[in-house]
Design an enzyme around this catalytic site. Sequence first.
Site, PDB file in Angstrom:
ATOM      1  N   SER A  83     125.582 -19.872  66.206  1.00  0.00           N
ATOM      2  CA  SER A  83     124.565 -19.781  65.160  1.00  0.00           C
ATOM      3  C   SER A  83     124.947 -20.327  63.793  1.00  0.00           C
ATOM      4  O   SER A  83     124.179 -20.144  62.841  1.00  0.00           O
ATOM      5  CB  SER A  83     124.151 -18.310  64.992  1.00  0.00           C
ATOM      6  N   THR A  98     125.926 -23.110  74.988  1.00  0.00           N
ATOM      7  CA  THR A  98     125.456 -21.732  74.901  1.00  0.00           C
ATOM      8  C   THR A  98     123.953 -21.650  74.680  1.00  0.00           C
ATOM      9  O   THR A  98     123.243 -20.935  75.393  1.00  0.00           O
ATOM     10  CB  THR A  98     126.176 -20.986  73.773  1.00  0.00           C
ATOM     11  N   THR A 132     115.283 -18.682  65.333  1.00  0.00           N
ATOM     12  CA  THR A 132     115.529 -18.889  63.902  1.00  0.00           C
ATOM     13  C   THR A 132     114.429 -19.722  63.264  1.00  0.00           C
ATOM     14  O   THR A 132     113.775 -20.536  63.938  1.00  0.00           O
ATOM     15  CB  THR A 132     116.876 -19.601  63.708  1.00  0.00           C
ATOM     16  N   ASP A 133     114.265 -19.558  61.949  1.00  0.00           N
ATOM     17  CA  ASP A 133     113.320 -20.396  61.219  1.00  0.00           C
ATOM     18  C   ASP A 133     113.820 -21.822  61.045  1.00  0.00           C
ATOM     19  O   ASP A 133     113.051 -22.721  60.698  1.00  0.00           O
ATOM     20  CB  ASP A 133     112.982 -19.782  59.855  1.00  0.00           C
ATOM     21  N   GLU A 134     115.102 -22.061  61.305  1.00  0.00           N
ATOM     22  CA  GLU A 134     115.663 -23.399  61.088  1.00  0.00           C
ATOM     23  C   GLU A 134     115.075 -24.445  62.034  1.00  0.00           C
ATOM     24  O   GLU A 134     115.183 -25.643  61.785  1.00  0.00           O
ATOM     25  CB  GLU A 134     117.188 -23.363  61.192  1.00  0.00           C
ATOM     26  N   TYR A 158     122.808 -27.266  65.377  1.00  0.00           N
ATOM     27  CA  TYR A 158     122.465 -25.869  65.633  1.00  0.00           C
ATOM     28  C   TYR A 158     120.963 -25.694  65.813  1.00  0.00           C
ATOM     29  O   TYR A 158     120.491 -25.147  66.817  1.00  0.00           O
ATOM     30  CB  TYR A 158     122.960 -24.971  64.495  1.00  0.00           C
ATOM     31  N   LYS A 162     118.685 -24.598  69.142  1.00  0.00           N
ATOM     32  CA  LYS A 162     117.793 -23.438  69.178  1.00  0.00           C
ATOM     33  C   LYS A 162     116.345 -23.869  69.460  1.00  0.00           C
ATOM     34  O   LYS A 162     115.611 -23.168  70.172  1.00  0.00           O
ATOM     35  CB  LYS A 162     117.868 -22.658  67.873  1.00  0.00           C
ATOM     36  N   ASN A 187     116.957 -15.948  57.214  1.00  0.00           N
ATOM     37  CA  ASN A 187     118.384 -15.646  57.061  1.00  0.00           C
ATOM     38  C   ASN A 187     118.622 -14.133  57.024  1.00  0.00           C
ATOM     39  O   ASN A 187     118.095 -13.450  56.151  1.00  0.00           O
ATOM     40  CB  ASN A 187     118.921 -16.263  55.763  1.00  0.00           C
ATOM     41  N   PRO A 213     132.710 -20.928  47.068  1.00  0.00           N
ATOM     42  CA  PRO A 213     132.233 -22.303  47.250  1.00  0.00           C
ATOM     43  C   PRO A 213     130.714 -22.357  47.451  1.00  0.00           C
ATOM     44  O   PRO A 213     130.169 -21.777  48.379  1.00  0.00           O
ATOM     45  CB  PRO A 213     132.972 -22.761  48.509  1.00  0.00           C
ATOM     46  N   VAL A 214     130.041 -23.070  46.563  1.00  0.00           N
ATOM     47  CA  VAL A 214     128.594 -23.227  46.616  1.00  0.00           C
ATOM     48  C   VAL A 214     128.294 -24.688  46.914  1.00  0.00           C
ATOM     49  O   VAL A 214     128.720 -25.582  46.178  1.00  0.00           O
ATOM     50  CB  VAL A 214     127.946 -22.808  45.281  1.00  0.00           C
ATOM     51  N   ARG A 289     126.909 -30.126  52.470  1.00  0.00           N
ATOM     52  CA  ARG A 289     127.112 -30.441  53.885  1.00  0.00           C
ATOM     53  C   ARG A 289     126.050 -31.451  54.327  1.00  0.00           C
ATOM     54  O   ARG A 289     124.958 -31.532  53.747  1.00  0.00           O
ATOM     55  CB  ARG A 289     127.026 -29.181  54.732  1.00  0.00           C
ATOM     56  N   GLY A 291     122.954 -33.174  55.997  1.00  0.00           N
ATOM     57  CA  GLY A 291     121.671 -32.711  56.501  1.00  0.00           C
ATOM     58  C   GLY A 291     121.267 -31.325  56.048  1.00  0.00           C
ATOM     59  O   GLY A 291     120.543 -30.618  56.757  1.00  0.00           O
TER      60      GLY A 291
END
Length: 356
Positions: A83, A98, A132-134, A158, A162, A187, A213-214, A289, A291
């Site tokens: 996830s 998975t 997930t909403d992603e 990920y 999903k 989330n 870290p942001v 990161r 994407g």
Amino acid sequence: MILVTGGAGFIGANFVLDWLAGGGEPVLNLDALTYAGNLETLAGVEGDPGHRFVHGDICDRTLLERLFAAHRPRAVVHFAAESHVDRSIHGPAAFVRTNVEGTFTLLEATRAYWSALPQDERETFRFLHVSTDEVYGSLGPDDPAFTETKTYEPNSPYSASKAASDHLVRAWHHTYGLPVLTTNCSNNYGPFQFPEKLIPLMIVNALAGKPLPVYGDGLNVRDWLYVGDHCSAIRAVLARGRVGETYNVGGWNEIANLDIVHSLCTLLDELRPDAAGGYARLITHVTDRPGHDRRYAIDARKIGRELGWKPAQTFATGIRKTVQWYLDNPRWVANVQSGAYRDWVARNYAAREARQ
């Protein structure tokens, strides 16, 4: 009995604990105990006759068939998944195995079991798939929130894996008649979350005096859902959801990542003061990161309208509960920070140059 997959992970374990505390029927808990699966999270039900743990993989069809035959569950609640977006970028194969192959194997084993049930048991059986909403992709600042009919536009390995699992679940209903339910949540945060996700990572790093870290400018927006509220939503969908339907589950809390981090620093300054001058000094912007979706937002009106569900926690109450839990449970935190976890954090953030 219900069969829960991934019941030693963050959301799955919270659901198992909540289910048993609420007087639900016995749970058969299947988990592969990958890095994020933690039996210590389930210490509260150790010795409980209503909880049966099985160490195993949802890709193992023989094991699944044996469990169905021996325990005859009346429902499957499917949490088991890889996830974490960053992990999917570094190693997508595990996510395909998975989330796609595992869900397919579980669906096929479930279908074989369900097809052989007596008619009355077939009609009451349910397969609840937690997603997930992603899968819906990214929203612009003024776009309407995700509804259950939003087109799928996954942008990471990920979310793509999903999305694939969601499509398989839908197809097994429409093709074979399997009585499925799907939830797409925003989330989650709360107790027992592995410290690779934003909120526990910031808490753990702050308490250790490490950088916070942001990614990028920190203005990526998410809807935040307290895990206990998510558990109550799953209960509602399992009990009253319409077969074949999808229900979006959100907390009605759209907040930018940077604001989340500042909120955590403020709470920690209050609950565990930092002699060095406040935790916000540790905030460090790092290279974004690949994407990175800009905004997610959940429209949770359908589950409220049809099932009468709404979140019990505001973000203010939920985040305070969460910070206090991490302060009160240093042993759990220390135990999950294994060598594998430290290696992962180092590998993920070492390559991201700090932005001043």
